[in-house]
Design a protein around this motif. Sequence first.
Motif, PDB file in Angstrom:
ATOM      1  N   TYR A 180       0.836  -1.195   0.000  1.00 16.67           N
ATOM      2  CA  TYR A 180       0.000   0.000   0.000  1.00 16.67           C
ATOM      3  C   TYR A 180       0.877   1.253   0.000  1.00 16.67           C
ATOM      4  O   TYR A 180       2.100   1.173   0.064  1.00 16.67           O
ATOM      5  N   ARG A 181       0.210   2.405  -0.065  1.00 14.97           N
ATOM      6  CA  ARG A 181       0.920   3.677   0.045  1.00 14.97           C
ATOM      7  C   ARG A 181       0.402   4.438   1.251  1.00 14.97           C
ATOM      8  O   ARG A 181      -0.792   4.436   1.548  1.00 14.97           O
ATOM      9  N   ARG A 182       1.309   5.100   1.934  1.00 15.31           N
ATOM     10  CA  ARG A 182       0.961   5.832   3.146  1.00 15.31           C
ATOM     11  C   ARG A 182       0.649   7.291   2.839  1.00 15.31           C
ATOM     12  O   ARG A 182       1.075   7.843   1.829  1.00 15.31           O
ATOM     13  N   PHE A 183      -0.062   7.919   3.767  1.00 13.22           N
ATOM     14  CA  PHE A 183      -0.318   9.355   3.677  1.00 13.22           C
ATOM     15  C   PHE A 183       0.558  10.138   4.654  1.00 13.22           C
ATOM     16  O   PHE A 183       0.793  11.327   4.473  1.00 13.22           O
ATOM     17  N   ASN A 184       1.010   9.461   5.715  1.00 15.64           N
ATOM     18  CA  ASN A 184       1.840  10.117   6.718  1.00 15.64           C
ATOM     19  C   ASN A 184       2.615   9.032   7.467  1.00 15.64           C
ATOM     20  O   ASN A 184       2.607   7.869   7.064  1.00 15.64           O
ATOM     21  N   SER A 185       3.265   9.413   8.545  1.00 19.92           N
ATOM     22  CA  SER A 185       4.046   8.459   9.343  1.00 19.92           C
ATOM     23  C   SER A 185       3.414   8.199  10.703  1.00 19.92           C
ATOM     24  O   SER A 185       4.091   7.771  11.649  1.00 19.92           O
ATOM     25  N   ASP A 186       2.103   8.449  10.819  1.00 17.47           N
ATOM     26  CA  ASP A 186       1.423   8.243  12.092  1.00 17.47           C
ATOM     27  C   ASP A 186       1.399   6.764  12.470  1.00 17.47           C
ATOM     28  O   ASP A 186       1.273   5.891  11.608  1.00 17.47           O
ATOM     29  N   SER A 187       1.494   6.495  13.760  1.00 16.07           N
ATOM     30  CA  SER A 187       1.392   5.123  14.242  1.00 16.07           C
ATOM     31  C   SER A 187      -0.041   4.628  14.093  1.00 16.07           C
ATOM     32  O   SER A 187      -1.000   5.403  14.151  1.00 16.07           O
ATOM     33  N   GLY A 188      -0.188   3.317  13.919  1.00 17.54           N
ATOM     34  CA  GLY A 188      -1.507   2.728  13.803  1.00 17.54           C
ATOM     35  C   GLY A 188      -2.204   2.631  15.151  1.00 17.54           C
ATOM     36  O   GLY A 188      -1.587   2.773  16.215  1.00 17.54           O
ATOM     37  N   VAL A 189      -3.525   2.373  15.124  1.00 16.93           N
ATOM     38  CA  VAL A 189      -4.308   2.213  16.353  1.00 16.93           C
ATOM     39  C   VAL A 189      -4.660   0.743  16.518  1.00 16.93           C
ATOM     40  O   VAL A 189      -4.989   0.045  15.557  1.00 16.93           O
ATOM     41  N   HIS A 190      -4.571   0.265  17.750  1.00 17.54           N
ATOM     42  CA  HIS A 190      -4.759  -1.156  18.034  1.00 17.54           C
ATOM     43  C   HIS A 190      -6.197  -1.455  18.442  1.00 17.54           C
ATOM     44  O   HIS A 190      -6.794  -0.735  19.236  1.00 17.54           O
ATOM     45  N   LEU A 191      -6.740  -2.534  17.887  1.00 17.91           N
ATOM     46  CA  LEU A 191      -8.073  -3.006  18.242  1.00 17.91           C
ATOM     47  C   LEU A 191      -8.205  -4.447  17.771  1.00 17.91           C
ATOM     48  O   LEU A 191      -7.815  -4.784  16.650  1.00 17.91           O
ATOM     49  N   ASN A 192      -8.734  -5.312  18.643  1.00 20.09           N
ATOM     50  CA  ASN A 192      -9.018  -6.707  18.282  1.00 20.09           C
ATOM     51  C   ASN A 192      -7.805  -7.451  17.720  1.00 20.09           C
ATOM     52  O   ASN A 192      -7.914  -8.168  16.723  1.00 20.09           O
ATOM     53  N   GLY A 193      -6.649  -7.250  18.337  1.00 17.94           N
ATOM     54  CA  GLY A 193      -5.469  -7.992  17.925  1.00 17.94           C
ATOM     55  C   GLY A 193      -4.860  -7.549  16.609  1.00 17.94           C
ATOM     56  O   GLY A 193      -4.056  -8.273  16.017  1.00 17.94           O
ATOM     57  N   ALA A 194      -5.199  -6.338  16.155  1.00 18.60           N
ATOM     58  CA  ALA A 194      -4.671  -5.817  14.890  1.00 18.60           C
ATOM     59  C   ALA A 194      -4.399  -4.322  15.029  1.00 18.60           C
ATOM     60  O   ALA A 194      -4.994  -3.643  15.869  1.00 18.60           O
ATOM     61  N   ASP A 205     -17.591   5.334   0.109  1.00 18.73           N
ATOM     62  CA  ASP A 205     -16.479   5.211  -0.835  1.00 18.73           C
ATOM     63  C   ASP A 205     -15.754   6.520  -1.094  1.00 18.73           C
ATOM     64  O   ASP A 205     -14.540   6.548  -1.271  1.00 18.73           O
ATOM     65  N   ASP A 206     -16.471   7.630  -1.128  1.00 20.59           N
ATOM     66  CA  ASP A 206     -15.867   8.923  -1.435  1.00 20.59           C
ATOM     67  C   ASP A 206     -15.216   9.474  -0.166  1.00 20.59           C
ATOM     68  O   ASP A 206     -15.879  10.083   0.675  1.00 20.59           O
ATOM     69  N   ALA A 207     -13.930   9.243  -0.011  1.00 16.20           N
ATOM     70  CA  ALA A 207     -13.268   9.571   1.259  1.00 16.20           C
ATOM     71  C   ALA A 207     -11.920  10.229   1.020  1.00 16.20           C
ATOM     72  O   ALA A 207     -10.916   9.851   1.597  1.00 16.20           O
ATOM     73  N   GLU A 208     -11.886  11.247   0.175  1.00 19.34           N
ATOM     74  CA  GLU A 208     -10.614  11.864  -0.170  1.00 19.34           C
ATOM     75  C   GLU A 208      -9.989  12.627   0.991  1.00 19.34           C
ATOM     76  O   GLU A 208      -8.774  12.827   1.021  1.00 19.34           O
ATOM     77  N   ASN A 209     -10.813  13.080   1.949  1.00 20.03           N
ATOM     78  CA  ASN A 209     -10.280  13.884   3.047  1.00 20.03           C
ATOM     79  C   ASN A 209      -9.944  13.066   4.288  1.00 20.03           C
ATOM     80  O   ASN A 209      -9.520  13.614   5.298  1.00 20.03           O
ATOM     81  N   VAL A 210     -10.149  11.764   4.226  1.00 20.39           N
ATOM     82  CA  VAL A 210      -9.915  10.912   5.389  1.00 20.39           C
ATOM     83  C   VAL A 210      -8.496  10.359   5.347  1.00 20.39           C
ATOM     84  O   VAL A 210      -8.093   9.731   4.363  1.00 20.39           O
ATOM     85  N   THR A 211      -7.720  10.595   6.393  1.00 17.04           N
ATOM     86  CA  THR A 211      -6.349  10.088   6.448  1.00 17.04           C
ATOM     87  C   THR A 211      -6.056   9.359   7.747  1.00 17.04           C
ATOM     88  O   THR A 211      -4.910   9.013   8.015  1.00 17.04           O
ATOM     89  N   ALA A 212      -7.088   9.118   8.583  1.00 17.31           N
ATOM     90  CA  ALA A 212      -6.820   8.504   9.877  1.00 17.31           C
ATOM     91  C   ALA A 212      -8.022   7.724  10.376  1.00 17.31           C
ATOM     92  O   ALA A 212      -9.168   7.989  10.012  1.00 17.31           O
ATOM     93  N   VAL A 213      -7.732   6.745  11.233  1.00 20.26           N
ATOM     94  CA  VAL A 213      -8.751   6.042  11.993  1.00 20.26           C
ATOM     95  C   VAL A 213      -8.422   6.207  13.471  1.00 20.26           C
ATOM     96  O   VAL A 213      -7.312   6.602  13.839  1.00 20.26           O
ATOM     97  N   GLY A 214      -9.377   5.910  14.326  1.00 20.83           N
ATOM     98  CA  GLY A 214      -9.170   5.984  15.764  1.00 20.83           C
ATOM     99  C   GLY A 214      -9.979   4.907  16.451  1.00 20.83           C
ATOM    100  O   GLY A 214     -10.656   4.107  15.802  1.00 20.83           O
ATOM    101  N   VAL A 215      -9.917   4.885  17.772  1.00 20.28           N
ATOM    102  CA  VAL A 215     -10.681   3.930  18.579  1.00 20.28           C
ATOM    103  C   VAL A 215     -11.363   4.697  19.694  1.00 20.28           C
ATOM    104  O   VAL A 215     -10.732   5.515  20.379  1.00 20.28           O
ATOM    105  N   LEU A 216     -12.658   4.445  19.888  1.00 19.45           N
ATOM    106  CA  LEU A 216     -13.418   5.074  20.961  1.00 19.45           C
ATOM    107  C   LEU A 216     -14.368   4.039  21.550  1.00 19.45           C
ATOM    108  O   LEU A 216     -15.197   3.486  20.834  1.00 19.45           O
ATOM    109  N   GLY A 217     -14.208   3.773  22.836  1.00 18.69           N
ATOM    110  CA  GLY A 217     -15.089   2.818  23.489  1.00 18.69           C
ATOM    111  C   GLY A 217     -15.024   1.419  22.899  1.00 18.69           C
ATOM    112  O   GLY A 217     -16.036   0.716  22.861  1.00 18.69           O
TER     113      GLY A 217
END
Length: 364
Positions: free
Chosen positions: A197-211, A249-261
């Motif tokens: 894949y290709r990255r957008f930045n060097s941010d660390s990933g977020v952990h959830l469910n063993g991944a 599908d149209d997600a050009e401005n999304v560059t991150a995921v997170g975890v809440l609850g």
Amino acid sequence: MQNNLSSDIIVEMLMRLPVKSICRFKCVCKLWCLLISDPTFIKRHLNLAIIDKDIEHQRQKLILRSSSTPSLYHVECDAMTSNDVMAVKLHFPLIRSSFDKVKFIGSFNGLLCISLEPERLFLFNPAIRELKVKRIPNLYIDINRSLDDRDSRPPIYGFGYDHSFDDYNVVKIMYESIVYVYSLKTDTWRRAQRFSYRRFNSDSGVHLNGAVHWVFARGKDSPLVSMPRLIVAFDFAEGKFRELPRPYDDAENVTAVGVLGGCLCWLGEQQDFWVMKEYGVKESWTKVVIGVPFLNLRPLCFLKNDEALLVINEGLIVYNPREDTHREIVIHGINGRGKLEIETYVESLVSPNVWNWELKEISD
């Protein structure tokens, strides 16, 4: 019989106490020290925070640093009932210079993975002030790369837990294609599936469910700005990447995921974000609209009364979803005026030296 009953009662009482108090009670007598140090007790103490939300809230903490100083601080999440909060400085002996660059990779079960850039990784439990004696070994790769493959950007990391092997792992992606996974149990790195894949930045990933999860793009040839954003997870048990369904599908401005609850979040740049209520199920994505405009958002955790603690536009916000209100939290006591980096953790007795590493406790 009486001794067994007494031990059971002692364990039940101790399990509900804060970590700091439990550590002090090791000095009461030899029996208490043995009970508290027992791996079964440590797991029961940890699991109680998982099944009891009140206990989880009591043990929930923030660890912070300012971009203008390497010092570490912590804040009680219970203190967020006030809009003015005092941070307490943590003694982290590996920071020797004001030029040290500290980065939080992630946390799980009370263990915090910290990078002292560029390549020094450490595991630290702030609650028991215990550091992994042997730092995570450096990973040196002797590889012949063409000019097109060379990449000067820093590696991407993720930290988490492999339930199937009861092991804490660090995943490292470098040179845009090479992936290695570190095992705390064996103290070694192993080669994993190639990164395509290709990255957008060097941010660390977020952990959830063993991944560990990121937002990446697929392919190498098209301009990055025109590529669709994908949710990509690296599964520690399987040792490979997989894609998760997006809310749209149209997600050009999304560059991150997170975890809440305990739920995965899809983060955009407006006044809303999406929460995956059932992991891996596309139909479970739920839109959350908040009355706070933002350019960037990162969810941290839920507080008591179901208020959400969020980082919005580099500020700390407590959001009340029932009343659609918010208030800003001002943190005092942190030296420097740079951007705050914040990570959540739940206090635990889990040792970074759990697999027979020599104990190193940090003194005041």
